[in-house]
Design a protein around this motif. Structure first.
Motif, PDB file in Angstrom:
ATOM      1  N   UNK A   1       0.854  -1.278   0.064  1.00  0.00           N
ATOM      2  CA  UNK A   1       0.151   0.004   0.014  1.00  0.00           C
ATOM      3  C   UNK A   1       0.761   1.325   0.028  1.00  0.00           C
ATOM      4  N   UNK A   2       1.870   1.422   0.783  1.00  0.00           N
ATOM      5  CA  UNK A   2       2.775   2.325   0.675  1.00  0.00           C
ATOM      6  C   UNK A   2       3.545   2.676  -0.498  1.00  0.00           C
ATOM      7  N   UNK A   3       3.811   1.648  -1.404  1.00  0.00           N
ATOM      8  CA  UNK A   3       4.382   1.894  -2.781  1.00  0.00           C
ATOM      9  C   UNK A   3       3.239   2.302  -3.558  1.00  0.00           C
ATOM     10  N   UNK A   4       1.990   2.122  -3.468  1.00  0.00           N
ATOM     11  CA  UNK A   4       0.912   2.745  -4.316  1.00  0.00           C
ATOM     12  C   UNK A   4       0.734   4.114  -3.625  1.00  0.00           C
ATOM     13  N   UNK A   5       0.762   4.331  -2.620  1.00  0.00           N
ATOM     14  CA  UNK A   5       0.542   5.789  -2.165  1.00  0.00           C
ATOM     15  C   UNK A   5       1.657   6.599  -2.529  1.00  0.00           C
ATOM     16  N   UNK A   6       3.143   6.333  -2.556  1.00  0.00           N
ATOM     17  CA  UNK A   6       4.080   6.789  -2.759  1.00  0.00           C
ATOM     18  C   UNK A   6       4.059   7.625  -4.128  1.00  0.00           C
ATOM     19  N   UNK A   7       3.158   7.051  -4.992  1.00  0.00           N
ATOM     20  CA  UNK A   7       3.053   7.419  -6.194  1.00  0.00           C
ATOM     21  C   UNK A   7       2.761   8.727  -6.309  1.00  0.00           C
ATOM     22  N   UNK A   8       1.998   9.264  -5.511  1.00  0.00           N
ATOM     23  CA  UNK A   8       1.585  10.771  -5.785  1.00  0.00           C
ATOM     24  C   UNK A   8       2.344  11.829  -4.634  1.00  0.00           C
ATOM     25  N   UNK A   9       3.345  11.292  -4.338  1.00  0.00           N
ATOM     26  CA  UNK A   9       4.005  12.156  -3.567  1.00  0.00           C
ATOM     27  C   UNK A   9       4.711  13.293  -4.185  1.00  0.00           C
ATOM     28  N   UNK A  10       4.425  13.459  -5.419  1.00  0.00           N
ATOM     29  CA  UNK A  10       5.187  14.538  -6.143  1.00  0.00           C
ATOM     30  C   UNK A  10       4.678  15.784  -5.717  1.00  0.00           C
ATOM     31  N   UNK A  11       3.294  15.763  -5.216  1.00  0.00           N
ATOM     32  CA  UNK A  11       2.637  16.932  -5.143  1.00  0.00           C
ATOM     33  C   UNK A  11       3.327  17.459  -3.923  1.00  0.00           C
ATOM     34  N   UNK A  12       4.175  16.983  -3.233  1.00  0.00           N
ATOM     35  CA  UNK A  12       4.918  17.775  -2.045  1.00  0.00           C
ATOM     36  C   UNK A  12       6.610  17.450  -2.386  1.00  0.00           C
ATOM     37  N   UNK A  13       6.796  17.486  -3.568  1.00  0.00           N
ATOM     38  CA  UNK A  13       8.186  17.306  -4.080  1.00  0.00           C
ATOM     39  C   UNK A  13       9.013  15.953  -3.573  1.00  0.00           C
ATOM     40  N   UNK A  14       8.028  14.954  -3.421  1.00  0.00           N
ATOM     41  CA  UNK A  14       8.965  13.824  -2.888  1.00  0.00           C
ATOM     42  C   UNK A  14       9.336  12.893  -3.984  1.00  0.00           C
ATOM     43  N   UNK A  15       9.253  13.354  -5.182  1.00  0.00           N
ATOM     44  CA  UNK A  15       9.712  12.540  -6.297  1.00  0.00           C
ATOM     45  C   UNK A  15       8.972  11.076  -6.196  1.00  0.00           C
ATOM     46  N   UNK A  16       9.953  10.039  -6.531  1.00  0.00           N
ATOM     47  CA  UNK A  16       9.424   8.686  -6.553  1.00  0.00           C
ATOM     48  C   UNK A  16       9.090   8.227  -8.220  1.00  0.00           C
ATOM     49  N   UNK A  17       9.029   6.966  -8.053  1.00  0.00           N
ATOM     50  CA  UNK A  17       8.967   6.330  -9.360  1.00  0.00           C
ATOM     51  C   UNK A  17       7.479   6.683  -9.907  1.00  0.00           C
ATOM     52  N   UNK A  18       6.649   7.068  -9.402  1.00  0.00           N
ATOM     53  CA  UNK A  18       5.245   7.556  -9.761  1.00  0.00           C
ATOM     54  C   UNK A  18       5.367   8.825 -10.462  1.00  0.00           C
ATOM     55  N   UNK A  19       5.798   9.845  -9.422  1.00  0.00           N
ATOM     56  CA  UNK A  19       6.240  10.983 -10.147  1.00  0.00           C
ATOM     57  C   UNK A  19       7.109  10.860 -11.431  1.00  0.00           C
ATOM     58  N   UNK A  20       8.113  10.064 -11.631  1.00  0.00           N
ATOM     59  CA  UNK A  20       9.001   9.724 -12.557  1.00  0.00           C
ATOM     60  C   UNK A  20       7.977   9.461 -13.843  1.00  0.00           C
ATOM     61  N   UNK A  21       7.032   8.648 -13.649  1.00  0.00           N
ATOM     62  CA  UNK A  21       6.327   8.203 -14.713  1.00  0.00           C
ATOM     63  C   UNK A  21       5.344   9.413 -15.241  1.00  0.00           C
ATOM     64  N   UNK A  22       4.690  10.185 -14.384  1.00  0.00           N
ATOM     65  CA  UNK A  22       4.153  11.273 -14.644  1.00  0.00           C
ATOM     66  C   UNK A  22       4.921  12.293 -15.453  1.00  0.00           C
ATOM     67  N   UNK A  23       6.066  12.762 -14.869  1.00  0.00           N
ATOM     68  CA  UNK A  23       6.572  13.845 -15.453  1.00  0.00           C
ATOM     69  C   UNK A  23       7.149  13.739 -16.568  1.00  0.00           C
ATOM     70  N   UNK A  24       8.154  12.613 -16.578  1.00  0.00           N
ATOM     71  CA  UNK A  24       8.973  12.025 -17.897  1.00  0.00           C
ATOM     72  C   UNK A  24       8.207  11.128 -18.723  1.00  0.00           C
ATOM     73  N   UNK A  25       7.179  10.578 -18.328  1.00  0.00           N
ATOM     74  CA  UNK A  25       6.611   9.773 -19.204  1.00  0.00           C
ATOM     75  C   UNK A  25       5.347  10.342 -19.817  1.00  0.00           C
TER      76      UNK A  25
END
Length: 225
Positions: free
Chosen positions: A161-185
């Motif tokens: 669940x934490x891995x899933x939740x971490x995908x939206x942490x780009x909203x607070x500059x957390x980065x992560x693989x989810x944020x990478x997929x959205x920004x660069x993909x």
């Protein structure tokens, strides 16, 4: 630019995003696993020891778990920014993002722990009562050890669940693989990059589940019978 060239071009950012996800999830898992275990155990003990009404500690802890688990996660992240700034000195970055993840992980694991402990056979609890063990002996030897396999599986579910939740942490500059997929993909129309990130996340979740299930099976005392 070919698919291979796109992935190669963004590879440094991909590695960085994986490190950010690992950092956020590791911190949240450590805090959530420790405090969630204690809170979940207290919730179970409060129900077991109740006479005519539930204790104040149960009401407070149960309310915390219910509110956090029902709160939309993205809104929770934003709402916790003031507290995050107070705790770590900033509201942005992977460390700050781990605060929100930790708050959620505590609630998730606490409820899972409570449910696992409620499934312990009544005979085990009656045996502990007959032996007159201390409170710590009861918790460690008759609750945690008896339910150790279920606790590991619950920790595995919480970690996924934490891995899933971490995908939206780009909203607070957390980065992560989810944020990478959205920004660069997604935002740059690099479908190969986006699907590569998604595939990596699927593999990570699969690996977590495999390891968790393997450990739970190894320590399950019922397998020895």
């Amino acid at each position: 630019m070919s698919h291979y060239e796109s992935i190669s071009y963004y590879f440094p950012e991909l590695v960085m995003s994986l490190k950010q996800t690992l950092l956020m999830v590791s911190i949240a898992m450590g805090i959530g696993g420790g405090l969630g275990l204690l809170i979940g155990t207290q919730l179970f003990l409060s129900q077991m020891n109740q006479k005519k009404s539930l204790s104040v500690s149960y009401i407070i802890l149960n309310s915390y778990v219910n509110v956090i688990r029902s709160f939309p996660f993205l809104l929770l992240v934003v709402a916790l920014i003031p507290m995050t700034r107070w705790l770590v000195g900033t509201g942005f970055g992977p460390i700050a993002a781990s605060v929100s993840l930790s708050v959620v992980s505590i609630a998730i694991y606490a409820r899972l722990v409570e449910q696992v402990l409620l499934d312990i056979p009544v005979g085990v609890l009656e045996l502990a009562d007959c032996l007159g063990v201390s409170s710590w002996q009861f918790v460690y030897h008759f609750l945690w050890l008896e339910a150790r396999s279920g606790l590991v599986l619950s920790l595995t579910s919480m970690l996924i669940s934490l891995v899933s939740y971490s995908t939206v942490m780009g909203v607070v500059g957390g980065g992560g693989i989810g944020d990478f997929a959205i920004r660069y993909g997604y935002q740059r129309y690099e479908t190969a990059v986006m699907y590569t990130a998604v595939t990596i996340m699927i593999l990570i979740v699969g690996l977590i589940q495999f390891i968790g299930s393997f450990i739970a099976k190894k320590i399950d005392k019922r397998m020895d019978r």
